[in-house]
Motif scaffolding. Structure first.
Motif, PDB file in Angstrom:
ATOM      1  N   GLU A  18      40.271  36.077  42.289  1.00 48.43           N
ATOM      2  CA  GLU A  18      41.760  36.346  42.601  1.00 48.43           C
ATOM      3  C   GLU A  18      42.243  36.456  41.258  1.00 48.43           C
ATOM      4  OE1 GLU A  18      45.826  34.052  42.891  1.00 48.43           O
ATOM      5  OE2 GLU A  18      44.329  34.030  44.633  1.00 48.43           O
ATOM      6  N   GLU A  19      41.502  35.715  39.864  1.00 50.26           N
ATOM      7  CA  GLU A  19      42.495  35.724  38.338  1.00 50.26           C
ATOM      8  C   GLU A  19      42.317  37.342  37.554  1.00 50.26           C
ATOM      9  OE1 GLU A  19      44.346  33.759  37.593  1.00 50.26           O
ATOM     10  OE2 GLU A  19      44.340  33.149  39.233  1.00 50.26           O
ATOM     11  N   ILE A  20      40.671  37.327  38.187  1.00 50.96           N
ATOM     12  CA  ILE A  20      40.083  38.918  37.076  1.00 50.96           C
ATOM     13  C   ILE A  20      40.394  40.146  38.344  1.00 50.96           C
ATOM     14  CG2 ILE A  20      38.353  39.259  39.099  1.00 50.96           C
ATOM     15  CD1 ILE A  20      37.579  39.841  35.362  1.00 50.96           C
ATOM     16  N   ILE A  21      41.225  39.951  39.380  1.00 57.12           N
ATOM     17  CA  ILE A  21      41.802  41.178  40.024  1.00 57.12           C
ATOM     18  C   ILE A  21      43.804  40.853  39.503  1.00 57.12           C
ATOM     19  CG2 ILE A  21      42.583  42.234  41.824  1.00 57.12           C
ATOM     20  CD1 ILE A  21      40.082  42.473  42.039  1.00 57.12           C
ATOM     21  N   ILE A  22      44.013  40.004  38.342  1.00 64.24           N
ATOM     22  CA  ILE A  22      44.738  40.178  38.648  1.00 64.24           C
ATOM     23  C   ILE A  22      45.014  40.588  36.914  1.00 64.24           C
ATOM     24  CG2 ILE A  22      46.946  38.338  37.272  1.00 64.24           C
ATOM     25  CD1 ILE A  22      46.658  36.717  40.155  1.00 64.24           C
ATOM     26  N   TRP A  23      43.984  40.084  36.558  1.00 64.40           N
ATOM     27  CA  TRP A  23      43.757  40.026  35.051  1.00 64.40           C
ATOM     28  C   TRP A  23      43.654  42.346  34.852  1.00 64.40           C
ATOM     29  CZ3 TRP A  23      40.006  42.756  32.442  1.00 64.40           C
ATOM     30  CH2 TRP A  23      40.222  42.989  30.789  1.00 64.40           C
ATOM     31  N   LEU A  72      33.758  43.944  41.087  1.00 58.04           N
ATOM     32  CA  LEU A  72      33.475  42.928  41.613  1.00 58.04           C
ATOM     33  C   LEU A  72      31.888  42.619  41.983  1.00 58.04           C
ATOM     34  CD1 LEU A  72      36.117  42.836  44.707  1.00 58.04           C
ATOM     35  CD2 LEU A  72      36.716  41.799  42.659  1.00 58.04           C
ATOM     36  N   ASN A  73      31.494  43.692  41.627  1.00 64.68           N
ATOM     37  CA  ASN A  73      29.851  44.022  41.363  1.00 64.68           C
ATOM     38  C   ASN A  73      29.492  44.070  43.281  1.00 64.68           C
ATOM     39  OD1 ASN A  73      27.249  44.038  41.107  1.00 64.68           O
ATOM     40  ND2 ASN A  73      26.509  42.314  40.982  1.00 64.68           N
ATOM     41  N   ILE A  74      30.559  45.299  43.979  1.00 61.08           N
ATOM     42  CA  ILE A  74      29.936  45.023  45.259  1.00 61.08           C
ATOM     43  C   ILE A  74      29.052  46.851  45.493  1.00 61.08           C
ATOM     44  CG2 ILE A  74      31.380  46.300  47.625  1.00 61.08           C
ATOM     45  CD1 ILE A  74      33.838  45.748  45.993  1.00 61.08           C
TER      46      ILE A  74
END
Length: 304
Positions: A18-23, A72-74
């Protein structure tokens, strides 16, 4: 007339992402988003992002998907993203259902303006927010950290500068805590509009508030903004680094600055730059992966 319809992008993530997405969303200037925990699996969340159709063509949407895939390294992105169109008249209903009153620290309640105040919160410092199309309701951890720090500071009769004001939450909080003068700067006209409208929403007027549109380093020089008792700076660390010398100049002697929007991995570099610019470290607090740093300007430093 340009359409005002919206894309709603939905995908699922592990909760620790979540935090890296928000950033990343903040870095890209995307502020209309929400996270919803999935009932069946507590460690997964659904991400919802709203993007205005007239600003996001097919190429832009594809580029954005690639950014998320790399972040996200998908390995397999088939059916990972779901795009739907939300009509303008349905946008508020679609978006607002994700927001609820947010308690912050011991004293603040962030209240979306479409929600009536519950009687049990009447003793709180109420910050009413109408996010509009540009900004969230202030649930970002960096905003929490700033507000938690502010509630323990005496702002009565103080002069405050809010850099990167966004929806105006920190400017409103400073005024609620007694600041006599608040200056807000943002380089996005939507942010300035939002700051003004939310300040008006809370106080019924724009008294004690001055807003400035443009880059901080230019605005502070052009308007000779200085002698502030407190500077509030809740933006990304990469931007903060370039501002620190002029933030020092804008503070009065013994004035204080609160920095947020800093990831834990960026903390040491920011502290080093503060020290290089004669700003004495006062306090470091953290929430999840985010850090809030308080420092003081000392013109006449002494060394043992």
């Amino acid at each position: 007339m340009a359409t005002k319809d919206w894309y709603k992008l939905t995908f699922q993530i592990e909760s620790d992402k979540e935090e890296i997405i928000i950033w990343k969303l903040n870095e890209l200037g995307i502020f209309s988003f929400s996270f919803e925990y999935l009932i069946k699996t507590e460690n997964r969340e659904e991400v919802n992002i709203w993007l205005p159709i007239n600003e996001w063509d097919e190429i832009s949407r594809g580029d954005f998907e690639e950014i998320i895939i790399k972040l996200l390294n998908i390995n397999n992105s088939n059916k990972f993203f779901e795009w739907i169109i939300i009509k303008e008249e349905d946008w508020l209903t679609s978006w607002k259902k994700y927001w609820a009153p947010e308690l912050v620290g011991n004293h603040f309640l962030i209240l979306p303006c479409w929600i009536n105040l519950n009687e049990k919160f009447k003793d709180k410092q109420i910050i009413k927010i109408d996010p509009g199309a540009a900004f969230g309701t202030g649930s970002h951890p960096s905003t929490y950290l700033c507000l938690e720090k502010m509630e323990n500071i005496l702002f009565s009769d103080k002069k405050v500068l809010d850099i990167g004001s966004g929806s105006g939450i920190l400017s409103i909080a400073a005024r609620l805590l007694g600041a006599k003068e608040v200056c807000a700067i943002d380089n996005d006209y939507l942010a300035i509009n939002s700051t003004n409208s939310n300040f008006q929403l809370n106080f019924g007027n724009l008294n004690n508030l001055s807003t400035y549109l443009g880059p901080f380093n230019e605005i502070v020089f052009k308007n000779q903004l200085n002698k502030f008792d407190f500077v509030l700076c809740n933006i990304l660390a990469e931007v903060i680094k370039e501002m620190i010398p002029n933030i020092y100049k804008s503070l009065r002697s013994n004035g204080e600055v609160i920095f947020s929007g800093i990831l834990n991995s960026q903390k040491d570099e920011i502290i080093k730059i503060l020290i290089q610019n004669n700003l004495q470290l006062l306090d470091v607090s953290s929430k999840k992966d985010w850090v809030c740093i308080a420092a003081r300007k000392e013109n006449n430093r002494t060394y043992a």
